[in-house]
Motif scaffolding. Structure first.
Motif, PDB file in Angstrom:
ATOM      1  N   THR A  15      -6.208 -57.807 -29.232  1.00 39.73           N
ATOM      2  CA  THR A  15      -5.634 -57.841 -27.891  1.00 39.73           C
ATOM      3  C   THR A  15      -4.169 -58.254 -27.972  1.00 39.73           C
ATOM      4  N   ALA A  16      -3.394 -57.781 -26.998  1.00 41.20           N
ATOM      5  CA  ALA A  16      -2.002 -58.237 -26.875  1.00 41.20           C
ATOM      6  C   ALA A  16      -1.916 -59.428 -25.939  1.00 41.20           C
ATOM      7  N   GLY A  17      -3.012 -59.746 -25.265  1.00 39.44           N
ATOM      8  CA  GLY A  17      -3.035 -60.868 -24.340  1.00 39.44           C
ATOM      9  C   GLY A  17      -3.025 -62.204 -25.064  1.00 39.44           C
ATOM     10  N   CYS A  18      -2.365 -63.173 -24.469  1.00 40.72           N
ATOM     11  CA  CYS A  18      -2.293 -64.500 -25.082  1.00 40.72           C
ATOM     12  C   CYS A  18      -1.981 -65.538 -24.010  1.00 40.72           C
ATOM     13  N   ALA A  36      -5.057 -52.726 -20.437  1.00 44.35           N
ATOM     14  CA  ALA A  36      -6.029 -51.656 -20.188  1.00 44.35           C
ATOM     15  C   ALA A  36      -6.099 -50.654 -21.328  1.00 44.35           C
ATOM     16  N   ASP A  37      -5.077 -50.635 -22.207  1.00 40.47           N
ATOM     17  CA  ASP A  37      -5.064 -49.625 -23.274  1.00 40.47           C
ATOM     18  C   ASP A  37      -5.580 -50.150 -24.607  1.00 40.47           C
ATOM     19  N   GLU A  38      -6.252 -51.297 -24.594  1.00 38.00           N
ATOM     20  CA  GLU A  38      -6.813 -51.834 -25.835  1.00 38.00           C
ATOM     21  C   GLU A  38      -8.007 -51.006 -26.298  1.00 38.00           C
ATOM     22  N   ILE A  39      -8.248 -51.029 -27.588  1.00 36.49           N
ATOM     23  CA  ILE A  39      -9.417 -50.363 -28.150  1.00 36.49           C
ATOM     24  C   ILE A  39     -10.674 -50.895 -27.455  1.00 36.49           C
ATOM     25  N   THR A  40     -11.512 -49.993 -26.981  1.00 35.50           N
ATOM     26  CA  THR A  40     -12.713 -50.391 -26.244  1.00 35.50           C
ATOM     27  C   THR A  40     -13.784 -50.944 -27.184  1.00 35.50           C
ATOM     28  N   THR A  41     -14.836 -51.494 -26.596  1.00 37.60           N
ATOM     29  CA  THR A  41     -15.947 -52.005 -27.403  1.00 37.60           C
ATOM     30  C   THR A  41     -16.571 -50.886 -28.235  1.00 37.60           C
TER      31      THR A  41
END
Length: 363
Positions: A15-18, A36-41
């Motif tokens: 994730t790019a979130g932090c 929203a563009d992160e690799i999905t499960t």
């Protein structure tokens, strides 16, 4: 070094979130929410299936802050279930006792926590008020759960004087290892590079200290990271101690980008390492196994004959390889010479080295 080597470690920016905004982060666009563009499960599981078929390299779940992902424990459990060794790279501030238990139960055997100083004032100047104590508590929670924890310390002008204290702190906290990272100017790190990068002679001195600790088999283990010239320093010191001739190893021990490691962004882009922003492909279009085997960029990085500048002349180029990310930052080429190495090899610059020199003059 043209044969396809074994992939041993994959660093995945889940994730790019932090929750933090560190002044030396490899990212510029850090967000406090999941993108929203992160690799999905589902895509994550396909990636892990591919890794399992490649020979089960160590999978390091990083970020951003990996604990931002709601499915991070499902991802870890899935990888662990397929036999992959799973590690977690976290800033530690979100690790409560309950989270530490989930980390252990999901199959994570190893974690890293970043400390950028031996004292709260130093660390918090990089990562924000109160985060030193939160990181320490996170480390303690994971150790209590039996998870091995290493401390990552990015060496800068601001904190280099606390290096020995950080080593003693790591010992007191029962850390498994202390990894000392030489700052790579990417992301936010570019903005502080002029003020915080050590000179090549200063780098040389602390690498000698690390080599002495390694020779003494210190506990916890201390390693120099993103400092491939360490292996040249170590080789020179060993030759001086025993008085014998130095022998050149047949494999790379320094910069392992595209040789035994690679990095996957939260969007699926594949890079030689997390600090070298040159893409070799995307796992959403091509399986990592195919990128690892067929990428022209990776093949060139595995062959030291493509090195330029003084790295092309160096007696230690097979052993070291120079930091390809710092070369890219300084000269705009991932094959240029390592700009923070103090060693001057004998010989005349190659034609490619003259090109690099022109880049230096034009900056």
């Amino acid at each position: 070094m043209t044969a396809v080597p074994v992939l041993r470690r994959v660093y995945w920016e889940t994730t790019a979130g932090c929750n933090l905004e560190c002044i030396h982060c490899r990212r510029i666009d850090v967000s406090h929410r999941v993108s929203a563009d992160e690799i999905t499960t589902a895509e994550s599981r396909a990636l892990i299936d591919d890794l399992a078929a490649m020979g089960k390299p160590v999978l390091i779940l990083s970020g951003g802050e990996p604990l931002f992902r709601r499915d991070i424990f499902d991802i870890a459990s899935y990888a662990h279930g397929l036999g992959l060794p799973v590690a977690l790279s976290t800033n530690g501030t979100l690790v409560t006792a309950a989270i530490a238990e989930k980390i252990r139960d999901s199959g994570v055997y190893y974690a890293s926590i970043s400390l950028d100083g031996a004292h709260p004032k130093t660390h918090d100047s990089f990562r924000g008020p109160g985060n030193f104590e939160r990181a320490i508590q996170g480390l303690k929670h994971m150790r209590k759960m039996g998870v091995k924890v290493q401390i990552n310390f990015t060496v800068t002008r601001q904190n280099v004087g606390e290096m020995r204290e950080v080593y003693e702190l790591a010992r007191s906290l029962d850390a498994h290892a202390l990894y000392l990272f030489l700052l790579v100017p990417v992301g936010c790190g570019i903005q502080i590079a002029d003020a915080q990068m050590l000179g090549s002679a200063e780098v040389e001195e602390w690498l000698k200290w690390v080599a002495d600790l390694e020779a003494a088999r210190s506990k916890p283990e201390v390693r120099a990271i993103c400092a491939p010239q360490f292996y040249r320093v170590k080789s020179q010191l060993e030759a001086g101690r025993d008085g014998g001739p130095r022998t050149e190893p047949e494999k790379r021990l320094g910069c392992l980008a595209a040789i035994n490691i690679c990095f996957i962004s939260h969007k699926g882009d594949v890079f030689p390492c997390g600090y070298l922003p040159v893409s070799a492909g995307n796992v959403r279009q091509t399986p990592l196994s195919k990128i690892w085997e067929n990428s022209a960029l990776f093949h060139k990085l595995r062959n030291e004959e493509f090195l330029e500048g003084k790295c092309s002349l160096c007696d230690y180029k097979t052993l070291c390889g120079g930091c390809r990310a710092r070369a890219f930052y300084q000269f705009g080429s991932e094959f240029a010479e390592e700009p923070f190495c103090d060693y001057e090899p004998a010989g005349k610059p190659s034609p490619s080295a003259k090109t690099v020199s022109k880049k230096i003059e034009s900056r």
